[in-house]
Design a protein around this motif. Structure first.
Motif, PDB file in Angstrom:
ATOM      1  N   LEU A   1       0.817  -1.214   0.000  1.00 53.03           N
ATOM      2  CA  LEU A   1       0.000   0.000   0.000  1.00 53.03           C
ATOM      3  C   LEU A   1       0.853   1.267   0.000  1.00 53.03           C
ATOM      4  O   LEU A   1       0.313   2.367  -0.121  1.00 53.03           O
ATOM      5  N   GLY A   2       2.155   1.109   0.141  1.00 55.29           N
ATOM      6  CA  GLY A   2       3.054   2.252   0.011  1.00 55.29           C
ATOM      7  C   GLY A   2       2.933   3.277   1.123  1.00 55.29           C
ATOM      8  O   GLY A   2       2.999   4.486   0.867  1.00 55.29           O
ATOM      9  N   VAL A   3       2.755   2.810   2.370  1.00 59.48           N
ATOM     10  CA  VAL A   3       2.661   3.727   3.503  1.00 59.48           C
ATOM     11  C   VAL A   3       3.819   3.475   4.463  1.00 59.48           C
ATOM     12  O   VAL A   3       4.510   2.463   4.366  1.00 59.48           O
ATOM     13  N   GLU A   4       4.024   4.400   5.382  1.00 64.36           N
ATOM     14  CA  GLU A   4       4.965   4.201   6.477  1.00 64.36           C
ATOM     15  C   GLU A   4       4.220   3.544   7.637  1.00 64.36           C
ATOM     16  O   GLU A   4       2.989   3.641   7.740  1.00 64.36           O
ATOM     17  N   GLU A   5       4.971   2.878   8.529  1.00 58.99           N
ATOM     18  CA  GLU A   5       4.315   2.221   9.665  1.00 58.99           C
ATOM     19  C   GLU A   5       3.566   3.222  10.530  1.00 58.99           C
ATOM     20  O   GLU A   5       2.544   2.880  11.144  1.00 58.99           O
ATOM     21  N   SER A   6       4.036   4.447  10.598  1.00 60.18           N
ATOM     22  CA  SER A   6       3.370   5.465  11.413  1.00 60.18           C
ATOM     23  C   SER A   6       1.990   5.827  10.876  1.00 60.18           C
ATOM     24  O   SER A   6       1.192   6.457  11.579  1.00 60.18           O
ATOM     25  N   GLN A   7       1.692   5.427   9.646  1.00 63.07           N
ATOM     26  CA  GLN A   7       0.385   5.711   9.046  1.00 63.07           C
ATOM     27  C   GLN A   7      -0.633   4.604   9.301  1.00 63.07           C
ATOM     28  O   GLN A   7      -1.785   4.723   8.889  1.00 63.07           O
ATOM     29  N   ILE A   8      -0.222   3.554   9.996  1.00 65.35           N
ATOM     30  CA  ILE A   8      -1.106   2.427  10.295  1.00 65.35           C
ATOM     31  C   ILE A   8      -1.594   2.583  11.732  1.00 65.35           C
ATOM     32  O   ILE A   8      -0.796   2.557  12.665  1.00 65.35           O
ATOM     33  N   ARG A   9      -2.899   2.756  11.896  1.00 64.31           N
ATOM     34  CA  ARG A   9      -3.450   3.043  13.225  1.00 64.31           C
ATOM     35  C   ARG A   9      -4.562   2.049  13.563  1.00 64.31           C
ATOM     36  O   ARG A   9      -5.577   1.983  12.868  1.00 64.31           O
ATOM     37  N   ASP A  10      -4.361   1.304  14.630  1.00 69.71           N
ATOM     38  CA  ASP A  10      -5.374   0.367  15.102  1.00 69.71           C
ATOM     39  C   ASP A  10      -6.129   0.990  16.271  1.00 69.71           C
ATOM     40  O   ASP A  10      -5.572   1.782  17.041  1.00 69.71           O
ATOM     41  N   ILE A  11      -7.403   0.641  16.396  1.00 66.45           N
ATOM     42  CA  ILE A  11      -8.267   1.172  17.442  1.00 66.45           C
ATOM     43  C   ILE A  11      -8.801   0.013  18.281  1.00 66.45           C
ATOM     44  O   ILE A  11      -9.286  -0.987  17.746  1.00 66.45           O
ATOM     45  N   TYR A  12      -8.705   0.156  19.590  1.00 65.37           N
ATOM     46  CA  TYR A  12      -9.321  -0.797  20.510  1.00 65.37           C
ATOM     47  C   TYR A  12     -10.607  -0.171  21.019  1.00 65.37           C
ATOM     48  O   TYR A  12     -10.616   0.964  21.513  1.00 65.37           O
ATOM     49  N   ALA A  13     -11.712  -0.897  20.906  1.00 62.78           N
ATOM     50  CA  ALA A  13     -12.996  -0.381  21.362  1.00 62.78           C
ATOM     51  C   ALA A  13     -13.915  -1.553  21.689  1.00 62.78           C
ATOM     52  O   ALA A  13     -13.706  -2.682  21.225  1.00 62.78           O
ATOM     53  N   LEU A  14     -14.928  -1.282  22.477  1.00 66.75           N
ATOM     54  CA  LEU A  14     -15.935  -2.275  22.839  1.00 66.75           C
ATOM     55  C   LEU A  14     -17.309  -1.647  22.680  1.00 66.75           C
ATOM     56  O   LEU A  14     -17.516  -0.497  23.075  1.00 66.75           O
ATOM     57  N   VAL A  15     -18.244  -2.396  22.136  1.00 66.15           N
ATOM     58  CA  VAL A  15     -19.582  -1.849  21.932  1.00 66.15           C
ATOM     59  C   VAL A  15     -20.262  -1.573  23.274  1.00 66.15           C
ATOM     60  O   VAL A  15     -21.112  -0.690  23.383  1.00 66.15           O
ATOM     61  N   GLU A  16     -19.857  -2.290  24.324  1.00 64.64           N
ATOM     62  CA  GLU A  16     -20.492  -2.113  25.629  1.00 64.64           C
ATOM     63  C   GLU A  16     -19.988  -0.877  26.360  1.00 64.64           C
ATOM     64  O   GLU A  16     -20.576  -0.465  27.371  1.00 64.64           O
ATOM     65  N   SER A  17     -18.890  -0.297  25.888  1.00 65.67           N
ATOM     66  CA  SER A  17     -18.295   0.859  26.556  1.00 65.67           C
ATOM     67  C   SER A  17     -18.163   2.006  25.561  1.00 65.67           C
ATOM     68  O   SER A  17     -18.338   1.826  24.361  1.00 65.67           O
ATOM     69  N   ASN A  18     -17.838   3.182  26.075  1.00 73.92           N
ATOM     70  CA  ASN A  18     -17.637   4.354  25.216  1.00 73.92           C
ATOM     71  C   ASN A  18     -16.152   4.643  25.011  1.00 73.92           C
ATOM     72  O   ASN A  18     -15.785   5.734  24.585  1.00 73.92           O
ATOM     73  N   VAL A  19     -15.319   3.668  25.310  1.00 73.82           N
ATOM     74  CA  VAL A  19     -13.880   3.859  25.210  1.00 73.82           C
ATOM     75  C   VAL A  19     -13.392   3.659  23.780  1.00 73.82           C
ATOM     76  O   VAL A  19     -13.912   2.828  23.038  1.00 73.82           O
ATOM     77  N   VAL A  20     -12.424   4.454  23.372  1.00 75.11           N
ATOM     78  CA  VAL A  20     -11.601   4.166  22.200  1.00 75.11           C
ATOM     79  C   VAL A  20     -10.142   4.392  22.612  1.00 75.11           C
ATOM     80  O   VAL A  20      -9.837   5.376  23.271  1.00 75.11           O
ATOM     81  N   ALA A  21      -9.299   3.444  22.267  1.00 78.94           N
ATOM     82  CA  ALA A  21      -7.862   3.578  22.480  1.00 78.94           C
ATOM     83  C   ALA A  21      -7.213   3.491  21.105  1.00 78.94           C
ATOM     84  O   ALA A  21      -7.389   2.498  20.399  1.00 78.94           O
ATOM     85  N   ILE A  22      -6.492   4.533  20.712  1.00 76.39           N
ATOM     86  CA  ILE A  22      -5.997   4.651  19.339  1.00 76.39           C
ATOM     87  C   ILE A  22      -4.474   4.687  19.333  1.00 76.39           C
ATOM     88  O   ILE A  22      -3.845   5.324  20.188  1.00 76.39           O
ATOM     89  N   ASP A  23      -3.882   4.012  18.347  1.00 77.94           N
ATOM     90  CA  ASP A  23      -2.430   4.036  18.169  1.00 77.94           C
ATOM     91  C   ASP A  23      -1.939   5.448  17.900  1.00 77.94           C
ATOM     92  O   ASP A  23      -2.541   6.191  17.110  1.00 77.94           O
ATOM     93  N   ASP A  24      -0.812   5.806  18.521  1.00 82.39           N
ATOM     94  CA  ASP A  24      -0.131   7.031  18.121  1.00 82.39           C
ATOM     95  C   ASP A  24       0.824   6.713  16.982  1.00 82.39           C
ATOM     96  O   ASP A  24       0.817   5.608  16.415  1.00 82.39           O
ATOM     97  N   GLU A  25       1.667   7.666  16.618  1.00 81.91           N
ATOM     98  CA  GLU A  25       2.574   7.476  15.489  1.00 81.91           C
ATOM     99  C   GLU A  25       3.637   6.418  15.748  1.00 81.91           C
ATOM    100  O   GLU A  25       4.328   5.973  14.821  1.00 81.91           O
ATOM    101  N   HIS A  26       3.774   5.979  17.010  1.00 83.89           N
ATOM    102  CA  HIS A  26       4.742   4.937  17.352  1.00 83.89           C
ATOM    103  C   HIS A  26       4.075   3.581  17.562  1.00 83.89           C
ATOM    104  O   HIS A  26       4.724   2.629  18.004  1.00 83.89           O
ATOM    105  N   GLY A  27       2.781   3.500  17.264  1.00 82.29           N
ATOM    106  CA  GLY A  27       2.077   2.237  17.401  1.00 82.29           C
ATOM    107  C   GLY A  27       1.673   1.900  18.827  1.00 82.29           C
ATOM    108  O   GLY A  27       1.407   0.735  19.131  1.00 82.29           O
ATOM    109  N   VAL A  28       1.592   2.881  19.692  1.00 77.77           N
ATOM    110  CA  VAL A  28       1.209   2.674  21.093  1.00 77.77           C
ATOM    111  C   VAL A  28      -0.211   3.203  21.295  1.00 77.77           C
ATOM    112  O   VAL A  28      -0.517   4.341  20.926  1.00 77.77           O
ATOM    113  N   LYS A  29      -1.062   2.383  21.891  1.00 74.16           N
ATOM    114  CA  LYS A  29      -2.453   2.775  22.094  1.00 74.16           C
ATOM    115  C   LYS A  29      -2.608   3.676  23.322  1.00 74.16           C
ATOM    116  O   LYS A  29      -2.158   3.328  24.413  1.00 74.16           O
ATOM    117  N   HIS A  30      -3.276   4.799  23.097  1.00 73.33           N
ATOM    118  CA  HIS A  30      -3.583   5.737  24.174  1.00 73.33           C
ATOM    119  C   HIS A  30      -5.058   5.612  24.521  1.00 73.33           C
ATOM    120  O   HIS A  30      -5.923   5.648  23.647  1.00 73.33           O
TER     121      HIS A  30
END
Length: 335
Positions: A203-232
């Protein structure tokens, strides 16, 4: 204490105080999950569902105040970690029109309001990767192009690119945004490291452009990867990581434990739930300079009754369609 706490505790086994003040997430799958409500059913504005491998839906009901809180919290996280305000979104998932109650798609669809245009590429449980490729080419040099969807579907698209020896170059401000489990319906675990490598190559991207999100339908939380791949973790939510064998005890930062979520945004259902996920909170300072909790997902509890989110059922359906096409002599390239 709100009525939801009294009702929910009736479902719990005897145990320490820490265990009794946490609502097991499996109660959202029970036939009487409406008993978790602290509001009247008449005040429920939105009902969302997530169905894993068991086939039993987890039902999450939200009142107007909860939706107000969730929308503000989710958009704040999207802006902080993605800074998206324009561009084109290629959604490798069904639309909310087809599956309006699916929580994963609802959360991803919120991104569409920040974009200039978007397309959903899974229609009537069918995904044609050549159409997705054609759409990306049509948007080339017109928009920043973002790929959005569960990991297995983006991986499916990459498999098509590999099979046809096709490499594309997305834009410097493009993102690959994933939400959903990394385990397929078959039990096969997608490797995040391999997924990242193939995104970079095909896809021709850098790793910093790949962002995964942790979330649960039962909660209102989202934890998102920063540019270093660490979820906040969303600053509006608190993660408490517990000893699975002694749930009234928190483990030390850096140790793996069972995730409990304290969610003050929830106004209609319990804001204190015990998940079936093993995680660890990262004690080291954030490389991105941000404050707040940072987490690393480890795995589901070994004794968990199911794995995955609503996306695993779509994964299975697409595999079944591939098998049907193969049997009829029209085997797709991806299969």
């Amino acid at each position: 204490m709100r009525r939801q706490g009294r009702d929910a505790r009736q479902h719990l086994n005897a145990g320490g105080p820490g265990q009794n003040t946490l609502i097991p997430i499996e109660l959202f799958k029970s036939n009487d999950s409406h008993k978790l409500l602290s509001i009247s059913l008449r005040d429920v504005e939105l009902e969302m569902r997530s169905t894993g491998t068991s086939g039993i839906p987890s039902v999450s009901r939200r009142c107007a105040k909860t939706i107000d809180n969730a929308v503000l919290g989710i958009y704040a996280m999207y802006r902080e970690f993605l800074k998206i305000s324009k561009g084109a979104g290629l959604y490798l998932c069904p639309s909310t029109e087809e599956i309006p109650e699916m929580g994963m798609i609802k959360a991803l669809n919120m991104l569409a309001g920040l974009l200039d245009t978007h397309r959903f590429m899974v229609r009537q449980e069918s995904f044609k990767p050549e159409e997705a490729l054609a759409q990306l080419e049509e948007w080339n040099q017109k928009f920043n192009r973002h790929l959005i969807g569960p990991p297995f579907l983006i991986n499916r698209f990459i498999s098509y690119l590999k099979a046809t020896d096709t490499r594309i170059k997305l834009d410097k401000n493009s993102y690959i945004i994933t939400l959903g489990g990394w385990k397929r319906f078959s039990g096969q675990m997608l490797s995040r490291a391999e997924f990242n490598r193939e995104c970079v190559e095909y896809l021709g991207v850098e790793e910093s452009q790949i962002r995964d999100i942790y979330a649960l339908v039962e909660s209102n939380v989202v934890a998102i990867d920063d540019e270093h791949g660490v979820k906040h973790v969303s600053p509006f939510i608190h993660f408490s990581v517990r000893d699975p064998k002694q749930l009234d005890r928190e483990v030390e930062p850096g140790e793996t434990g069972q995730l409990a979520i304290l969610d003050p945004l929830a106004r209609s259902t319990p804001g204190f739930m015990l998940t079936e996920d093993l995680v660890r909170l990262l004690p080291e300072p954030s490389r991105s300079g941000r404050s707040g909790q940072r987490m690393q997902y480890v795995m589901r509890l070994p004794e968990s009754k199911e794995f995955g989110c609503c996306a695993v059922n779509l994964d299975k359906r697409l595999e079944d369609l591939d098998a049907e096409q193969a049997a009829s002599g029209s085997c797709p390239v991806v299969a």
